[in-house]
Write a protein that holds these residues in place. Structure first.
Motif, PDB file in Angstrom:
ATOM      1  N   TYR A  99       0.863  -1.192   0.000  1.00 23.64           N
ATOM      2  CA  TYR A  99       0.000   0.000   0.000  1.00 23.64           C
ATOM      3  C   TYR A  99       0.897   1.238   0.000  1.00 23.64           C
ATOM      4  CZ  TYR A  99      -3.397  -3.493   1.369  1.00 23.64           C
ATOM      5  OH  TYR A  99      -4.187  -4.611   1.396  1.00 23.64           O
ATOM      6  N   PRO A 100       1.603   1.498  -1.113  1.00 30.31           N
ATOM      7  CA  PRO A 100       2.666   2.511  -1.114  1.00 30.31           C
ATOM      8  C   PRO A 100       2.205   3.957  -1.206  1.00 30.31           C
ATOM      9  CG  PRO A 100       2.444   1.534  -3.290  1.00 30.31           C
ATOM     10  CD  PRO A 100       1.490   0.797  -2.401  1.00 30.31           C
ATOM     11  N   LYS A 101       0.941   4.169  -1.482  1.00 31.98           N
ATOM     12  CA  LYS A 101       0.429   5.525  -1.699  1.00 31.98           C
ATOM     13  C   LYS A 101      -0.087   6.107  -0.383  1.00 31.98           C
ATOM     14  CE  LYS A 101      -2.859   8.008  -4.678  1.00 31.98           C
ATOM     15  NZ  LYS A 101      -3.840   7.822  -5.782  1.00 31.98           N
ATOM     16  N   TYR A 102       0.391   7.283   0.002  1.00 26.44           N
ATOM     17  CA  TYR A 102      -0.049   7.899   1.247  1.00 26.44           C
ATOM     18  C   TYR A 102      -1.048   9.014   0.959  1.00 26.44           C
ATOM     19  CZ  TYR A 102      -0.086  10.402   5.675  1.00 26.44           C
ATOM     20  OH  TYR A 102      -0.489  11.012   6.838  1.00 26.44           O
ATOM     21  N   CYS A 103      -2.200   8.942   1.610  1.00 26.15           N
ATOM     22  CA  CYS A 103      -3.255   9.946   1.471  1.00 26.15           C
ATOM     23  C   CYS A 103      -3.222  10.841   2.707  1.00 26.15           C
ATOM     24  CB  CYS A 103      -4.619   9.272   1.337  1.00 26.15           C
ATOM     25  SG  CYS A 103      -4.743   8.178  -0.102  1.00 26.15           S
ATOM     26  N   GLN A 104      -2.828  12.086   2.506  1.00 25.91           N
ATOM     27  CA  GLN A 104      -2.563  12.974   3.629  1.00 25.91           C
ATOM     28  C   GLN A 104      -3.822  13.347   4.406  1.00 25.91           C
ATOM     29  OE1 GLN A 104      -0.180  16.327   2.575  1.00 25.91           O
ATOM     30  NE2 GLN A 104      -0.110  17.144   4.643  1.00 25.91           N
ATOM     31  N   LYS A 105      -4.924  13.614   3.709  1.00 23.30           N
ATOM     32  CA  LYS A 105      -6.136  14.062   4.392  1.00 23.30           C
ATOM     33  C   LYS A 105      -6.695  13.005   5.337  1.00 23.30           C
ATOM     34  CE  LYS A 105      -7.821  17.598   1.205  1.00 23.30           C
ATOM     35  NZ  LYS A 105      -8.958  18.032   0.354  1.00 23.30           N
ATOM     36  N   THR A 106      -6.618  11.746   4.927  1.00 17.85           N
ATOM     37  CA  THR A 106      -7.147  10.659   5.763  1.00 17.85           C
ATOM     38  C   THR A 106      -6.049   9.924   6.508  1.00 17.85           C
ATOM     39  OG1 THR A 106      -7.073   9.200   3.824  1.00 17.85           O
ATOM     40  CG2 THR A 106      -9.170  10.280   4.326  1.00 17.85           C
ATOM     41  N   ARG A 107      -4.780  10.327   6.311  1.00 16.89           N
ATOM     42  CA  ARG A 107      -3.625   9.710   6.962  1.00 16.89           C
ATOM     43  C   ARG A 107      -3.660   8.190   6.774  1.00 16.89           C
ATOM     44  NH1 ARG A 107      -3.112  13.067  12.726  1.00 16.89           N
ATOM     45  NH2 ARG A 107      -3.589  15.112  11.876  1.00 16.89           N
ATOM     46  N   THR A 108      -3.841   7.778   5.550  1.00 17.72           N
ATOM     47  CA  THR A 108      -4.002   6.361   5.232  1.00 17.72           C
ATOM     48  C   THR A 108      -3.128   5.969   4.052  1.00 17.72           C
ATOM     49  OG1 THR A 108      -6.311   6.502   5.945  1.00 17.72           O
ATOM     50  CG2 THR A 108      -5.698   4.577   4.654  1.00 17.72           C
ATOM     51  N   CYS A 109      -2.562   4.766   4.098  1.00 14.94           N
ATOM     52  CA  CYS A 109      -1.820   4.207   2.971  1.00 14.94           C
ATOM     53  C   CYS A 109      -2.766   3.375   2.117  1.00 14.94           C
ATOM     54  CB  CYS A 109      -0.675   3.326   3.477  1.00 14.94           C
ATOM     55  SG  CYS A 109       0.570   4.215   4.455  1.00 14.94           S
ATOM     56  N   LYS A 110      -2.620   3.505   0.784  1.00 12.66           N
ATOM     57  CA  LYS A 110      -3.475   2.753  -0.135  1.00 12.66           C
ATOM     58  C   LYS A 110      -2.639   2.154  -1.257  1.00 12.66           C
ATOM     59  CE  LYS A 110      -7.921   5.052   0.496  1.00 12.66           C
ATOM     60  NZ  LYS A 110      -9.130   5.522  -0.205  1.00 12.66           N
ATOM     61  N   LYS A 111      -3.272   1.294  -2.031  1.00 11.39           N
ATOM     62  CA  LYS A 111      -2.616   0.757  -3.221  1.00 11.39           C
ATOM     63  C   LYS A 111      -2.389   1.883  -4.222  1.00 11.39           C
ATOM     64  CE  LYS A 111      -4.227  -4.036  -3.082  1.00 11.39           C
ATOM     65  NZ  LYS A 111      -4.909  -5.117  -3.831  1.00 11.39           N
ATOM     66  N   SER A 112      -1.389   1.735  -5.050  1.00 12.43           N
ATOM     67  CA  SER A 112      -1.065   2.786  -6.013  1.00 12.43           C
ATOM     68  C   SER A 112      -2.197   3.028  -6.998  1.00 12.43           C
ATOM     69  CB  SER A 112       0.226   2.431  -6.755  1.00 12.43           C
ATOM     70  OG  SER A 112       0.125   1.151  -7.346  1.00 12.43           O
ATOM     71  N   THR A 113      -3.067   2.030  -7.186  1.00  8.73           N
ATOM     72  CA  THR A 113      -4.198   2.168  -8.129  1.00  8.73           C
ATOM     73  C   THR A 113      -5.430   2.793  -7.479  1.00  8.73           C
ATOM     74  OG1 THR A 113      -4.867  -0.095  -7.590  1.00  8.73           O
ATOM     75  CG2 THR A 113      -3.454   0.207  -9.522  1.00  8.73           C
ATOM     76  N   GLN A 114      -5.418   2.939  -6.153  1.00  8.47           N
ATOM     77  CA  GLN A 114      -6.571   3.503  -5.464  1.00  8.47           C
ATOM     78  C   GLN A 114      -6.461   5.017  -5.364  1.00  8.47           C
ATOM     79  OE1 GLN A 114      -6.254   1.064  -1.823  1.00  8.47           O
ATOM     80  NE2 GLN A 114      -8.302   0.273  -2.277  1.00  8.47           N
ATOM     81  N   ARG A 115      -7.622   5.665  -5.354  1.00  8.80           N
ATOM     82  CA  ARG A 115      -7.665   7.117  -5.236  1.00  8.80           C
ATOM     83  C   ARG A 115      -7.768   7.506  -3.768  1.00  8.80           C
ATOM     84  NH1 ARG A 115     -12.166   9.574  -9.089  1.00  8.80           N
ATOM     85  NH2 ARG A 115     -11.217  11.477  -8.217  1.00  8.80           N
ATOM     86  N   CYS A 116      -7.217   8.668  -3.444  1.00  5.52           N
ATOM     87  CA  CYS A 116      -7.348   9.189  -2.088  1.00  5.52           C
ATOM     88  C   CYS A 116      -8.724   9.815  -1.931  1.00  5.52           C
ATOM     89  CB  CYS A 116      -6.277  10.242  -1.808  1.00  5.52           C
ATOM     90  SG  CYS A 116      -4.613   9.547  -1.650  1.00  5.52           S
ATOM     91  N   SER A 117      -9.447   9.408  -0.919  1.00  4.38           N
ATOM     92  CA  SER A 117     -10.781   9.936  -0.666  1.00  4.38           C
ATOM     93  C   SER A 117     -10.699  11.206   0.163  1.00  4.38           C
ATOM     94  CB  SER A 117     -11.619   8.900   0.097  1.00  4.38           C
ATOM     95  OG  SER A 117     -11.645   7.674  -0.605  1.00  4.38           O
ATOM     96  N   PRO A 118     -11.676  12.103  -0.007  1.00  9.18           N
ATOM     97  CA  PRO A 118     -11.699  13.275   0.872  1.00  9.18           C
ATOM     98  C   PRO A 118     -12.036  12.851   2.285  1.00  9.18           C
ATOM     99  CG  PRO A 118     -13.700  13.164  -0.443  1.00  9.18           C
ATOM    100  CD  PRO A 118     -12.778  12.109  -0.974  1.00  9.18           C
ATOM    101  N   GLU A 119     -11.671  13.664   3.250  1.00  5.82           N
ATOM    102  CA  GLU A 119     -11.934  13.321   4.637  1.00  5.82           C
ATOM    103  C   GLU A 119     -13.432  13.256   4.872  1.00  5.82           C
ATOM    104  OE1 GLU A 119     -10.459  14.637   9.103  1.00  5.82           O
ATOM    105  OE2 GLU A 119     -10.199  15.975   7.400  1.00  5.82           O
ATOM    106  N   ILE A 120     -13.887  12.184   5.507  1.00  6.91           N
ATOM    107  CA  ILE A 120     -15.308  11.976   5.740  1.00  6.91           C
ATOM    108  C   ILE A 120     -15.663  12.441   7.142  1.00  6.91           C
ATOM    109  CG2 ILE A 120     -17.145  10.256   5.885  1.00  6.91           C
ATOM    110  CD1 ILE A 120     -15.508   8.531   3.974  1.00  6.91           C
ATOM    111  N   LYS A 121     -16.694  13.271   7.248  1.00  9.22           N
ATOM    112  CA  LYS A 121     -17.165  13.713   8.551  1.00  9.22           C
ATOM    113  C   LYS A 121     -18.462  12.994   8.881  1.00  9.22           C
ATOM    114  CE  LYS A 121     -15.042  18.285   8.309  1.00  9.22           C
ATOM    115  NZ  LYS A 121     -15.280  19.740   8.378  1.00  9.22           N
ATOM    116  N   GLN A 122     -18.595  12.598  10.119  1.00  8.34           N
ATOM    117  CA  GLN A 122     -19.770  11.847  10.518  1.00  8.34           C
ATOM    118  C   GLN A 122     -20.980  12.763  10.575  1.00  8.34           C
ATOM    119  OE1 GLN A 122     -19.216   9.709  14.098  1.00  8.34           O
ATOM    120  NE2 GLN A 122     -21.104   8.551  13.943  1.00  8.34           N
ATOM    121  N   SER A 123     -22.057  12.362   9.920  1.00  8.98           N
ATOM    122  CA  SER A 123     -23.268  13.166   9.908  1.00  8.98           C
ATOM    123  C   SER A 123     -24.008  13.014  11.226  1.00  8.98           C
ATOM    124  CB  SER A 123     -24.184  12.726   8.753  1.00  8.98           C
ATOM    125  OG  SER A 123     -24.637  11.403   8.963  1.00  8.98           O
TER     126      SER A 123
END
Length: 334
Positions: A255-279
């Motif tokens: 999972y080499p891709k780091y998504c800064q907004k969610t502080r999560t590592c993902k696969k290089s083929t996955q997109r970084c999601s925007p931070e989700i706020k609980q409704s």
């Protein structure tokens, strides 16, 4: 002339001796509002994790020349005892086995609650060095050890019979306490960051409003509050690289891709999601395990993201092996 030279020589030796009788570690990260109230400390007994994180911060600086705070929340999430009272050596043994811990800014802020362990999808901060053990030291060894390693860990008896002045009303001054206390009276782990002839400077986990910006002074030379009977140092070893870690992001190689907004590592083929706020309509997650309570549709554990359509649950949150039972080798020197 000879008398003046002799006097200057003696004064010079005295000044040198005075300099060697005091020490303060280089400026560390701010204490922050870690445990600003008693209820928080009762709910989550994480003082050992804070002491360990501080020792790791100094060891990391010595190994890499960089200053980075380590995540206490990852310890709470992933160590099998969570917020329960634990011994420092138990957490150190767990860290040796798992050999990974994220930096604070790569995981999440401290929450004083147990959430889903995200170690498998977070960057690894233990790349330039590794933890190899914990060694007990004596007050006679203290000065040499703290000047060599940067800090020393200890534990104090915070009860009225052990250290009555060590409470939330403390705002400064040198704390004196019961000198008969031992490691078996350990109530709160602290990090000794400095000393002078009369006192130890300790970094606490009670928040920046406690004492002097989160620090306190405890009397030296009398085992006040049991501090001298519980001194230990963290054993570490430098390394140039670490297998299974992406050298650019420090994420797992899977999972080499780091998504800064969610502080999560993902696969290089996955997109970084925007931070989700609980409704406000989402059901609230209660980590205490109350029956019938489940995460709502927008629940985001400690900055992670809930798997979206088309993403396999196991793929989004890969399993991370965490040791739950260990043969406890104990502390060296005990």
């Amino acid at each position: 002339m000879a008398f003046r030279f002799g006097l200057l020589f003696v004064l010079g030796l005295s000044a040198l001796f005075a300099l060697s009788s005091q020490y303060d570690v280089e400026k560390m990260s701010p204490v922050g509002d870690t445990h600003p109230n008693k209820d928080s400390r009762i709910r989550c007994k994480s003082a050992p994790a804070f002491a360990l994180a501080g020792a790791l911060e100094v060891a990391y600086n010595k190994a890499t020349g960089k200053k980075k705070a380590f995540s206490v929340q990852e310890v709470v999430d992933c160590f099998h005892k969570g917020c329960e009272k634990s011994r420092l050596e138990e957490i150190v043994d767990w860290l040796i086995v798992n050999d990974r811990l994220a930096h604070k800014d790569k995981y999440t802020e401290y929450k004083a609650k147990v959430f889903t362990c995200r170690a498998g999808t977070s960057p690894d901060g233990l790349v330039g060095f590794k933890v190899t053990g914990l060694t007990k030291i004596t007050p006679d060894d203290f000065e040499a050890e703290i000047q060599s390693r940067g800090v020393v860990m200890a534990c104090v008896d915070t009860t009225r019979g052990g250290c009555p002045s060590y409470d939330d009303s403390y705002r400064g001054g040198v704390i004196a306490g019961n000198s008969t206390r031992s490691y078996y009276h350990c109530m709160e782990n602290v990090l000794i960051t400095g000393f002078d002839d009369d006192s130890y400077t300790v970094r606490t986990s009670r928040g920046s409003s406690f004492g002097q910006a989160g620090y306190a002074k405890i009397a030296r030379g009398s085992n006040a509050c049991g501090i001298e009977g519980s001194m230990t140092v963290l054993d570490t070893e430098s390394r140039r690289s670490k297998a299974g870690v992406n050298v650019r992001t420090m994420c797992p190689t899977a999972y080499p891709k780091y998504c800064q907004k969610t502080r999560t590592c993902k696969k290089s083929t996955q997109r970084c999601s925007p931070e989700i706020k609980q409704s406000s309509s989402a059901s609230q997650y209660r980590p205490s395990g109350d029956s019938g309570s489940r995460p709502g549709p927008n629940y985001r554990p400690s900055g992670g993201t809930r798997p979206g359509p088309g993403i396999d649950q196991a793929e989004a949150h890969p399993a991370h092996t965490v040791a739950t039972t260990l043969e406890m080798p104990g502390i060296k020197g005990m």
